[in-house]
Design a protein around this motif. Structure first.
Motif, short mmCIF file in Angstrom:
data_model
loop_
_atom_site.label_atom_id
_atom_site.label_comp_id
_atom_site.label_asym_id
_atom_site.label_seq_id
_atom_site.Cartn_x
_atom_site.Cartn_y
_atom_site.Cartn_z
N GLU A 92 -62.26 -2.03 0.25
CA GLU A 92 -62.65 -3.24 -0.67
C GLU A 92 -63.84 -4.00 -0.36
OE1 GLU A 92 -61.31 -4.67 -3.78
OE2 GLU A 92 -60.61 -2.55 -3.94
N LEU A 93 -64.01 -4.42 0.99
CA LEU A 93 -65.18 -5.27 1.43
C LEU A 93 -66.39 -4.19 1.37
CD1 LEU A 93 -66.34 -7.43 2.80
CD2 LEU A 93 -65.78 -6.28 5.27
N LEU A 94 -66.44 -2.98 1.65
CA LEU A 94 -67.63 -2.12 1.63
C LEU A 94 -67.86 -1.88 0.22
CD1 LEU A 94 -69.80 -0.36 2.72
CD2 LEU A 94 -68.04 1.58 3.20
N GLN A 95 -66.76 -1.38 -0.49
CA GLN A 95 -66.87 -1.31 -2.13
C GLN A 95 -67.77 -2.34 -2.83
OE1 GLN A 95 -65.89 2.11 -3.72
NE2 GLN A 95 -67.82 1.16 -4.60
N LYS A 96 -67.52 -3.46 -2.48
CA LYS A 96 -68.05 -4.71 -3.05
C LYS A 96 -69.64 -4.59 -3.29
CE LYS A 96 -68.51 -9.87 -2.59
NZ LYS A 96 -67.92 -11.12 -1.85
N TYR A 97 -70.33 -4.33 -2.23
CA TYR A 97 -71.49 -3.99 -2.05
C TYR A 97 -72.34 -2.97 -2.58
CZ TYR A 97 -70.88 -8.44 0.60
OH TYR A 97 -70.51 -9.74 0.91
N LEU A 98 -71.62 -1.78 -2.82
CA LEU A 98 -72.04 -0.47 -3.25
C LEU A 98 -72.39 -0.48 -4.74
CD1 LEU A 98 -69.83 1.83 -1.01
CD2 LEU A 98 -71.97 0.93 -0.35
N ASP A 99 -73.17 0.54 -5.01
CA ASP A 99 -73.51 0.76 -6.52
C ASP A 99 -72.74 2.00 -7.00
OD1 ASP A 99 -75.53 -1.28 -6.29
OD2 ASP A 99 -76.88 0.21 -5.70
N GLU A 100 -72.07 2.56 -6.19
CA GLU A 100 -70.97 3.62 -6.67
C GLU A 100 -69.79 3.68 -5.87
OE1 GLU A 100 -72.37 7.87 -5.18
OE2 GLU A 100 -74.34 6.75 -5.28
N ASP A 101 -68.86 4.36 -6.50
CA ASP A 101 -67.43 4.55 -5.99
C ASP A 101 -67.42 5.27 -4.80
OD1 ASP A 101 -66.65 2.82 -7.93
OD2 ASP A 101 -65.88 4.32 -9.37
N LEU A 102 -66.81 5.17 -3.87
CA LEU A 102 -66.46 5.90 -2.61
C LEU A 102 -65.47 6.74 -3.24
CD1 LEU A 102 -65.92 2.93 0.01
CD2 LEU A 102 -67.89 4.63 0.02
N ILE A 103 -65.45 8.15 -2.91
CA ILE A 103 -64.71 9.16 -3.49
C ILE A 103 -63.49 9.75 -2.45
CG2 ILE A 103 -66.69 9.78 -5.00
CD1 ILE A 103 -67.01 12.27 -3.40
N VAL A 104 -63.79 9.47 -1.11
CA VAL A 104 -62.83 10.02 -0.07
C VAL A 104 -62.60 9.07 0.77
CG1 VAL A 104 -62.89 11.85 1.77
CG2 VAL A 104 -63.53 12.50 -0.34
N ASN A 105 -61.35 9.28 1.41
CA ASN A 105 -60.72 8.46 2.45
C ASN A 105 -59.93 9.52 3.27
OD1 ASN A 105 -60.01 6.65 4.64
ND2 ASN A 105 -58.46 5.81 3.46
#
Length: 305
Positions: free
Chosen positions: A155-168
């Motif tokens: 969530e912390l990282l995603q807040k600053y990204l322009d696109e969705d993370l797709i894998v964990n």
């Protein structure tokens, strides 16, 4: 082999992928056979990392198949960065340098997905976002993800990204199930009730993030395989029973157990044995019953409340 989409991206890949950590141990001819055999079996996502073989794994991979545009368009390449000797590094400078090195070793202009390998306590998400933006705009990385991260880190990282993370990427096997255990033991006071990962599996399902299961045949982190291991008699007896019933190998059943979960988890298998891989991918054609899935879970030493 059945296909699975990675997150909410357009990437559609075989539901079993090949981890290339040990490919540097092979000669060019052997490595080429491993890769060609994998693709013939429907495996088209190859998972790398800048640290595998100290970079040698990516080199051996590209040299083995004489990487060119025709070869490249038939496969998906994923690599990871962020682990350095004695520390983790999500700095913009390191991410960009790492990707340049991977592209050079893989002899390609781009990777389909880049994952951050292990959480960096000193991560500055704005800096990561800037690196990702540069890589995306330059066409060097098409999609991004993480590995071994919990929901709040994502969530912390995603807040600053322009696109969705797709894998964990997360460790998961029938004998390593903390992602699943706590869900059975809600509001109980014994050890399986401890939430160790902030409910990462449910989080990834809710947010359309594909969980990739690493070390699907391992117990512990580096202790070795549990399949065929005399230390795990009950789970191996059940694996063998189901393997005979469905006319596949015990390793295929271990992978089928992961695939049976409705989260559409993608196992990352690391075998460099072509025959074993052909046997493993048969898991894609097997569907364990609900009862069989639970039998294996219990045979691995887990008790239901």
């Amino acid at each position: 082999m059945k296909k699975v989409k990675l997150g909410n991206s357009e990437l559609e890949v075989g539901e079993i992928s090949l981890g290339c950590m040990r490919i540097h141990e092979l000669g060019k001819k052997e490595a080429a056979y491993v890769i060609e055999n994998a693709m013939d079996a429907g495996v088209d996502l190859f998972d790398h990392a800048d640290i595998y073989g100290k970079g040698k794994s990516e080199e051996v991979f590209s040299e083995a198949i004489d990487m060119n545009d025709d070869v490249r368009e038939n496969m998906k390449l994923q690599t990871k960065c962020g682990i350095r000797k004695g520390f983790f590094d999500f700095s913009k400078e390191h991410i960009l340098e790492s990707v340049e090195g991977s592209l050079r070793r893989l002899k390609t202009d781009y990777v389909d997905s880049l994952l951050l390998h292990r959480p960096d306590a000193l991560m500055e998400p704005e800096e990561v976002a800037e690196a990702f933006s540069i890589l995306k705009e330059s066409g060097k990385v098409r999609h991004f993800g993480v590995s071994n991260q919990n929901p709040m880190q994502i969530e912390l990282l995603q807040k600053y990204l322009d696109e969705d993370l797709i894998v964990n990427q997360m460790q998961l096997s029938v004998v390593h199930t903390p992602m699943i255990d706590a869900g059975f033991n809600v509001n109980m006071s014994h050890d399986p009730a401890i939430v160790r990962d902030s409910n990462v599996l449910d989080y990834c399902r809710l947010n359309d993030i594909t969980v990739q299961a690493w070390s699907p045949f391992q117990h512990g982190m580096i202790e070795g395989p549990f399949v065929g291991n005399k230390q795990f008699p009950e789970v191996n007896a059940k694996l063998q029973e189901l393997a005979e019933k469905k006319d596949v190998t015990d390793s295929a059943i271990a992978i089928a157990w992961i695939l049976r979960h409705p989260a559409k988890i993608q196992p990352v298998v690391g075998t460099m044995n072509p025959e074993r891989l052909r046997d493993i991918v048969k898991a894609s054609d097997i569907e364990l019953t609900r009862e069989e899935w639970y039998e294996l879970y219990r045979a691995a030493g887990n008790e239901l409340p």
